[in-house]
Motif scaffolding. Structure first.
Motif, mmCIF file in Angstrom:
data_model
loop_
_atom_site.group_PDB
_atom_site.id
_atom_site.type_symbol
_atom_site.label_atom_id
_atom_site.label_comp_id
_atom_site.label_asym_id
_atom_site.label_seq_id
_atom_site.Cartn_x
_atom_site.Cartn_y
_atom_site.Cartn_z
ATOM 1 N N PRO A 50 24.917 -31.640 21.550
ATOM 2 C CA PRO A 50 25.357 -31.210 20.212
ATOM 3 C C PRO A 50 26.192 -32.260 19.482
ATOM 4 N N HIS A 51 26.781 -33.182 20.216
ATOM 5 C CA HIS A 51 27.646 -34.185 19.586
ATOM 6 C C HIS A 51 26.871 -35.459 19.246
ATOM 7 N N SER A 52 26.071 -35.946 20.217
ATOM 8 C CA SER A 52 25.359 -37.214 19.996
ATOM 9 C C SER A 52 23.938 -37.012 19.492
ATOM 10 N N GLY A 53 23.391 -35.796 19.656
ATOM 11 C CA GLY A 53 22.002 -35.546 19.275
ATOM 12 C C GLY A 53 21.001 -36.141 20.255
ATOM 13 N N TYR A 54 21.505 -36.586 21.393
ATOM 14 C CA TYR A 54 20.625 -37.212 22.380
ATOM 15 C C TYR A 54 19.774 -36.154 23.070
ATOM 16 N N ARG A 55 18.502 -36.482 23.267
ATOM 17 C CA ARG A 55 17.546 -35.531 23.842
ATOM 18 C C ARG A 55 17.461 -35.699 25.362
ATOM 19 N N TYR A 56 17.295 -34.557 26.047
ATOM 20 C CA TYR A 56 17.126 -34.553 27.498
ATOM 21 C C TYR A 56 15.901 -33.701 27.852
ATOM 22 N N TYR A 57 15.208 -34.132 28.894
ATOM 23 C CA TYR A 57 14.003 -33.447 29.339
ATOM 24 C C TYR A 57 14.105 -33.132 30.815
ATOM 25 N N THR A 58 13.229 -32.203 31.263
ATOM 26 C CA THR A 58 13.172 -31.866 32.682
ATOM 27 C C THR A 58 11.891 -32.444 33.276
ATOM 28 N N ALA A 59 11.893 -32.623 34.588
ATOM 29 C CA ALA A 59 10.705 -33.143 35.272
ATOM 30 C C ALA A 59 9.516 -32.206 35.072
ATOM 31 N N ALA A 60 9.785 -30.904 34.955
ATOM 32 C CA ALA A 60 8.697 -29.941 34.768
ATOM 33 C C ALA A 60 7.941 -30.182 33.463
ATOM 34 N N GLN A 61 8.612 -30.778 32.475
ATOM 35 C CA GLN A 61 7.953 -31.009 31.185
ATOM 36 C C GLN A 61 6.918 -32.142 31.233
ATOM 37 N N LEU A 62 6.932 -32.911 32.322
ATOM 38 C CA LEU A 62 5.916 -33.955 32.456
ATOM 39 C C LEU A 62 4.508 -33.366 32.496
ATOM 40 N N GLY A 63 4.406 -32.149 33.037
ATOM 41 C CA GLY A 63 3.088 -31.503 33.076
ATOM 42 C C GLY A 63 2.535 -31.289 31.677
ATOM 43 N N ARG A 64 3.371 -30.786 30.762
ATOM 44 C CA ARG A 64 2.910 -30.569 29.387
ATOM 45 C C ARG A 64 2.617 -31.913 28.709
ATOM 46 N N MET A 72 18.426 -33.279 34.773
ATOM 47 C CA MET A 72 17.906 -33.595 33.436
ATOM 48 C C MET A 72 17.632 -35.100 33.332
ATOM 49 N N LEU A 73 16.627 -35.426 32.562
ATOM 50 C CA LEU A 73 16.222 -36.822 32.361
ATOM 51 C C LEU A 73 16.526 -37.246 30.934
ATOM 52 N N THR A 74 17.056 -38.468 30.779
ATOM 53 C CA THR A 74 17.266 -38.978 29.429
ATOM 54 C C THR A 74 15.901 -39.209 28.774
ATOM 55 N N ILE A 75 15.896 -39.306 27.481
ATOM 56 C CA ILE A 75 14.637 -39.513 26.776
ATOM 57 C C ILE A 75 13.989 -40.831 27.190
ATOM 58 N N GLY A 76 14.804 -41.847 27.498
ATOM 59 C CA GLY A 76 14.268 -43.126 27.943
ATOM 60 C C GLY A 76 13.592 -43.017 29.287
ATOM 61 N N ASP A 77 14.256 -42.316 30.229
ATOM 62 C CA ASP A 77 13.663 -42.137 31.558
ATOM 63 C C ASP A 77 12.395 -41.290 31.479
ATOM 64 N N PHE A 78 12.453 -40.243 30.686
ATOM 65 C CA PHE A 78 11.281 -39.369 30.546
ATOM 66 C C PHE A 78 10.108 -40.137 29.940
ATOM 67 N N ALA A 79 10.388 -40.978 28.957
ATOM 68 C CA ALA A 79 9.337 -41.783 28.338
ATOM 69 C C ALA A 79 8.718 -42.730 29.350
ATOM 70 N N SER A 80 9.551 -43.354 30.190
ATOM 71 C CA SER A 80 9.040 -44.274 31.206
ATOM 72 C C SER A 80 8.173 -43.549 32.217
ATOM 73 N N LEU A 81 8.627 -42.395 32.673
ATOM 74 C CA LEU A 81 7.871 -41.623 33.661
ATOM 75 C C LEU A 81 6.541 -41.125 33.086
ATOM 76 N N GLY A 82 6.564 -40.772 31.802
ATOM 77 C CA GLY A 82 5.350 -40.260 31.173
ATOM 78 C C GLY A 82 4.482 -41.334 30.558
ATOM 79 N N ARG A 83 4.959 -42.594 30.587
ATOM 80 C CA ARG A 83 4.225 -43.741 30.050
ATOM 81 C C ARG A 83 3.898 -43.570 28.565
ATOM 82 N N VAL A 84 4.895 -43.112 27.848
ATOM 83 C CA VAL A 84 4.791 -43.037 26.389
ATOM 84 C C VAL A 84 6.052 -43.674 25.812
ATOM 85 N N SER A 85 6.055 -43.881 24.510
ATOM 86 C CA SER A 85 7.227 -44.481 23.871
ATOM 87 C C SER A 85 8.242 -43.407 23.493
ATOM 88 N N VAL A 86 9.479 -43.830 23.372
ATOM 89 C CA VAL A 86 10.534 -42.932 22.910
ATOM 90 C C VAL A 86 10.212 -42.436 21.502
#
Length: 273
Positions: free
Chosen positions: A34-48, A1-15
């Motif tokens: 569920p505790h922090s509300g922090y979002r996580y993404y998968t590498a497969a979602q970069l396609g979308r 899983m990728l943190t929202i920051g890493d996913f944003a960097s890989l996808g070249r968009v802002s958080v």
């Protein structure tokens, strides 16, 4: 899983943009802590994400992008969306090209300010002339607005005259009037006719009145006519005259496909101050 920051960097968009995509259901995260509300993404979602960005760059709204990605838009609707966007981009390109030409003309005028000119200016009486003419309305008197409206009138005018079996008897000319509602300029494309005809086929014949005009010969495209108009403006100022309407353009040598070869007499109506 990728943190929202890493996913944003890989996808070249802002958080912030990823959070917005999540809020509208366009690209929800793969998991949310569920505790922090922090979002996580998968590498497969970069396609979308890449598809979202590509469709957005086409000018589609995020609602349209979501409908396409969720397969709620069929092929016919998608083709219609893209054709509409193509037409919008073509219109924008044409407008930007005209605006660029206008800017370049203004730059040429600025660069030639203060230079001596060899253009002669003649004050003369222009006799009345009967012309067969077609008219249309341009948004303004700027060359970028006049050219696209005026230029197509001539082939249509000559086509109609030929269909009526009429051969023009003089050079082509153009003149302008303020639109009746004050919004825009009426553009007239005409050619001289002889006799007392009121019409040639379905083309009206009008008589342009005699005018007192300061005139000069302009060589080249009418996109650069502002330079010659500046020459006339200086003459009027130096000799204490006033303008009395829009200039007429008498095309002594008319090259529709090679505008730079054109030779035009500019006739600017004037009156005593």
């Amino acid at each position: 899983m990728l943190t929202i920051g890493d996913f944003a960097s890989l996808g070249r968009v802002s958080v912030r943009m990823l959070r917005h995509y999540d809020s509208i259901g366009l690209l929800p995260p793969a998991a949310v802590d569920p505790h922090s509300g922090y979002r996580y993404y998968t590498a497969a979602q970069l396609g979308r994400l890449n598809r979202v960005i590509a469709l957005k760059d086409l000018g589609l709204t995020l609602v349209q992008v979501r409908a396409i990605l969720d397969d709620t838009v069929d092929l016919v609707e998608l083709r219609g969306m893209l054709r509409l966007r193509r037409a919008q981009l073509a219109a924008q390109l044409a407008a930007d090209t005209a605006r660029l030409s206008s800017v370049e003309a203004r730059l040429r005028m600025i660069e030639t300010e203060g230079r001596m000119t060899s253009q002669d200016v003649v004050l003369k009486q222009v006799p009345p002339i009967r012309v067969a003419a077609l008219s249309a309305v341009a948004r303004s008197y700027e060359p970028a607005d006049i050219g696209p409206v005026l230029t197509p009138l001539y082939p249509e005018l000559f086509r109609r005259l030929e269909a009526a079996g009429f051969t023009p008897g003089g050079p082509a000319l153009a003149w302008y009037d303020q639109a009746a509602d004050g919004d825009g300029v009426v553009v007239h494309a005409g050619v001289g006719v002889e006799g007392s005809l009121d019409a040639v086929g379905d083309v009206a014949v009008v008589e342009l009145p005699a005018i007192t005009a300061v005139t000069t010969i302009h060589h080249g495209s009418m996109d650069t006519a502002d330079r010659s108009m500046q020459v006339l403006a200086r003459w009027i100022e130096e000799h204490d005259w006033r303008t009395d309407g829009y200039a007429r353009e008498l095309y002594l040598e008319y090259w529709p496909e090679e505008a730079d070869k054109g030779v035009t007499e500019l006739q600017l109506p004037v009156r005593r101050a």
